[in-house]
Scaffold this motif. Structure first.
Motif, short mmCIF file in Angstrom:
data_model
loop_
_atom_site.label_atom_id
_atom_site.label_comp_id
_atom_site.label_asym_id
_atom_site.label_seq_id
_atom_site.Cartn_x
_atom_site.Cartn_y
_atom_site.Cartn_z
N ARG A 1 -4.45 -8.51 -2.57
CA ARG A 1 -4.24 -8.94 -1.20
C ARG A 1 -5.51 -9.58 -0.69
O ARG A 1 -6.61 -9.11 -0.98
N SER B 1 8.70 4.53 10.60
CA SER B 1 7.69 3.58 10.14
C SER B 1 6.31 4.01 10.64
O SER B 1 6.19 4.91 11.50
N GLY B 2 5.30 3.32 10.15
CA GLY B 2 3.95 3.59 10.64
C GLY B 2 3.80 3.19 12.10
O GLY B 2 3.19 3.90 12.90
N SER B 3 4.40 2.04 12.44
CA SER B 3 4.30 1.58 13.84
C SER B 3 4.93 2.58 14.80
O SER B 3 4.38 2.88 15.87
N ASP C 1 -5.34 7.43 11.77
CA ASP C 1 -4.14 6.71 11.31
C ASP C 1 -4.19 6.69 9.78
O ASP C 1 -4.90 5.88 9.19
N LYS D 1 4.41 5.05 4.80
CA LYS D 1 4.14 4.53 3.44
C LYS D 1 4.26 5.59 2.33
O LYS D 1 5.34 5.88 1.85
N GLU E 1 -8.40 4.27 11.52
CA GLU E 1 -7.99 4.50 10.12
C GLU E 1 -9.22 5.05 9.40
O GLU E 1 -10.31 4.48 9.55
N TYR F 1 -5.79 -1.96 12.12
CA TYR F 1 -4.36 -2.32 12.09
C TYR F 1 -3.54 -1.06 12.29
O TYR F 1 -3.71 -0.09 11.55
N HIS F 2 -2.67 -1.10 13.32
CA HIS F 2 -1.86 0.09 13.62
C HIS F 2 -0.39 -0.27 13.80
O HIS F 2 0.35 0.44 14.48
N GLY F 3 0.03 -1.43 13.23
CA GLY F 3 1.44 -1.78 13.26
C GLY F 3 1.77 -2.90 14.21
O GLY F 3 0.87 -3.54 14.77
N ALA G 1 -5.58 -2.94 6.24
CA ALA G 1 -5.24 -4.36 6.42
C ALA G 1 -6.41 -5.16 6.98
O ALA G 1 -6.43 -6.38 6.91
N VAL H 1 -1.72 6.06 7.69
CA VAL H 1 -0.55 5.38 7.10
C VAL H 1 -0.89 4.83 5.72
O VAL H 1 -0.10 4.91 4.79
N ILE H 2 -2.09 4.29 5.54
CA ILE H 2 -2.50 3.82 4.21
C ILE H 2 -3.24 4.92 3.45
O ILE H 2 -2.96 5.20 2.28
N TRP I 1 0.84 -1.22 0.00
CA TRP I 1 0.00 0.00 0.00
C TRP I 1 0.86 1.27 0.00
O TRP I 1 0.42 2.33 0.41
C1 LIG Z 1 -3.00 2.02 9.22
C2 LIG Z 1 -1.63 1.51 9.53
N1 LIG Z 1 -0.97 1.98 10.62
C3 LIG Z 1 0.28 1.54 10.92
C4 LIG Z 1 0.91 0.60 10.13
C5 LIG Z 1 2.32 0.14 10.50
O1 LIG Z 1 3.24 0.64 9.57
P1 LIG Z 1 4.67 -0.08 9.46
O2 LIG Z 1 4.45 -1.45 8.85
O3 LIG Z 1 5.46 0.86 8.55
O4 LIG Z 1 5.26 -0.15 10.85
C6 LIG Z 1 0.28 0.12 8.97
C7 LIG Z 1 1.02 -0.86 8.12
N2 LIG Z 1 0.21 -1.61 7.23
C8 LIG Z 1 0.66 -2.81 6.75
C9 LIG Z 1 1.97 -3.22 6.93
C10 LIG Z 1 2.36 -4.46 6.44
C11 LIG Z 1 1.45 -5.29 5.76
C12 LIG Z 1 0.14 -4.85 5.59
C13 LIG Z 1 -0.84 -5.75 4.90
O5 LIG Z 1 -1.96 -5.30 4.59
O6 LIG Z 1 -0.44 -6.91 4.65
C14 LIG Z 1 -0.25 -3.61 6.05
C15 LIG Z 1 -1.02 0.56 8.67
O7 LIG Z 1 -1.70 0.09 7.60
#
Ligand SMILES: Cc1ncc(COP(=O)(O)O)c(CNc2cccc(C(=O)O)c2)c1O
Length: 459
Positions: A416, A119-121, A259, A288, A226, A153-155, A231, A261-262, A60
């Motif tokens: 996905r 990173s997002g996390s 959030d 991202k 989000e 999903y937030h990491g 995710a 990130v996406i 994403w």
């Molecule tokens: C909304 C949101 N917040 C935080 C994160 C964490 O970001 P980092 O990965 O950079 O730490 C995400 C990450 N989203 C994410 C990461 C890896 C895989 C998938 C999947 O959909 O398979 C989705 C995300 O989608």
């Protein structure tokens, strides 16, 4: 780039040394990894020379598309000039200052300050600490609890994984940490049967108010969500949801966090998902699309009132060695500037986004085991269902999704499977012809999928 090894050699070495994220190592090594060796535009190539349509923009994140010539050049120049210096101890550097200035320009009004992560996390964990610090400074230290959503999903950090609502993550590592609770997700298809979208949106928002009253508003620090759960399967809330969530947060004096990130940096056709849904958070997290994945970087956009409050509290004791890393900042600056100045975000809003949404609905609504075909901008999905008329989902949630995803993969298309949701989020530079190509491939795969369901007696 000349590759000095065969696929088999790479596979063997990978199995011997490399632990992959979210992976059952034994099962992966039984089949061997697919070696992705290069990419351009919306396409990937593997070590066997197969060309693949990347319907997921990596994870994403590759909003600007693969193969840019400018970003590597800028990284090279920055690395030669100042490969690294930190932003602790009253120092800064031109790359991070220029990026911060640009981000304040593209951000919604009222967000003049950013905090950098890798990173997002890390952005999410930074936000958790900021939110709790905010209430300390406000003289309400008991306001510590954050509300997230099931299937959000937030990491993968301890904070991000706790705030997320993926129970299979909570089971590993004794999560969530204290002070984090969840409400049900605004999934109309499953939880709003028989209700209009607007009625369900208000109901789903009311679950947050119920939780606030259960915990005690004097103990709740923030609600985090989000704009579209990514995710979790591209769960798009009804239009009535987010404005109502904001109203509830203001009513109980609770910070609202998005959030992004996406959803951030053009994914929905707006710069940020909050603009698509018409709400204003106090803080929002990104990563991202900030760099389109060319280098790891995240940023927390801090609303002016929150920033002023944190500043009034003196030192905010938090940060990372690589916060505002010069090379990552320079690449992110060039990426965001291109998303704006090349009209890439605008094109998603006015042209390719509406086109994708029209073609996506035309292509998939007709399949017997596909329902809830949905999307906005260049993020879209549909749900695989056992029986469309009764809106019955398949048993063993996720099994059918993986079967469908594997058919796409074998036919040179990456989409996905999130449970039995099939989702797609291609690079934002995808052309209309490439949208046609991607959808044509996906339709062929769905015909094979429907046939396989019959062969397995599932249809
Ligand atoms: C909304 C949101 N917040 C935080 C994160 C964490 O970001 P980092 O990965 O950079 O730490 C995400 C990450 N989203 C994410 C990461 C890896 C895989 C998938 C999947 O959909 O398979 C989705 C995300 O989608």
């Amino acid at each position: 780039m000349k590759h000095q090894r065969s696929t088999a050699q790479w596979r063997e070495m990978d199995a011997a040394h490399h632990l992959h994220p979210f992976t059952d190592t034994a099962s992966l090594n039984a089949q061997g990894v697919r070696m992705i060796t290069h990419a351009d535009g919306i396409y990937l190539w593997d070590s066997e020379g197969n060309k693949i349509i990347d319907g997921m923009a990596g994870l994403w994140c590759v909003n600007i598309g693969y193969g840019r010539k400018d970003l590597p050049e800028i990284a090279k120049r920055q690395m030669e000039e100042l490969a690294y210096y930190n932003t602790f101890f009253k120092t800064s550097h031109p790359a991070v200052v220029e990026l911060s200035h640009l981000l304040a320009e593209v951000a919604p009004k009222g967000f003049d300050h950013v905090f950098y992560t890798n990173s997002g996390s890390e952005s999410v964990d930074t936000m958790i600490r900021m939110v709790r610090r905010y209430w300390d400074v406000k003289g309400k230290p008991q306001k510590k609890t954050l509300i997230g959503r099931w299937n959000g999903y937030h990491g993968s950090t301890i904070g991000g994984a706790s705030l997320g609502g993926m129970s299979y993550m909570h089971e590993q590592g004794d999560l969530p940490i204290p002070g984090i609770v969840h409400v049900q997700q605004p999934w109309h298809y499953k939880y709003g049967k028989g209700m209009s979208a607007d009625e369900f949106g208000l109901l789903a928002a009311s679950w947050i108010e119920d939780k606030i009253l259960e915990v005690g508003a004097d103990k709740v620090a923030a609600f985090v969500g989000e704009p579209i759960q990514g995710a979790g399967g591209v769960i798009i809330p009804p239009a009535s949801y987010w404005p109502e969530v904001e109203r509830i947060c203001r009513k109980y004096d609770i910070l609202l966090v998005a959030d992004e990130v996406i959803c951030g940096f053009g994914r929905t056709g707006h710069w940020f998902g909050q603009q698509q849904f018409g709400f204003t958070p106090d803080i929002f997290t990104t990563a991202k699309g900030l760099s389109s994945g060319y280098l790891p970087i995240g940023a927390v956009f801090v609303g002016n009132e929150v920033a002023a409050t944190l500043a009034a509290g003196g030192d905010f004791n938090h940060g990372f060695t690589y916060s505002g890393h010069p090379v990552a900042a320079a690449v992110a600056h060039a990426n965001v500037k291109a998303l704006r100045d090349e009209g890439i975000v605008a094109a998603v809003h006015e042209d390719t986004g509406p086109y994708m949404q029209k073609r996506w609905r035309e292509a998939f609504s007709r399949f017997e085991h596909v329902d809830d075909v949905r999307g906005v901008g260049l993020i879209q999905a549909f749900t695989l269902v056992k029986d469309k008329a009764s809106q019955t989902l398949f048993d063993n949630w996720g099994e059918i999704g993986l079967m469908c995803r594997d058919i796409f993969f074998r036919h040179g298309l990456i989409m996905r499977a999130c449970g039995d949701h099939i989702v797609s989020a291609p690079p934002l530079i995808i052309s209309k012809d490439q949208i046609d190509e991607m959808i044509a491939t996906a339709v062929e795969c769905m015909e094979i999928f429907e046939q396989k369901l019959k062969e397995r007696g599932l249809a």
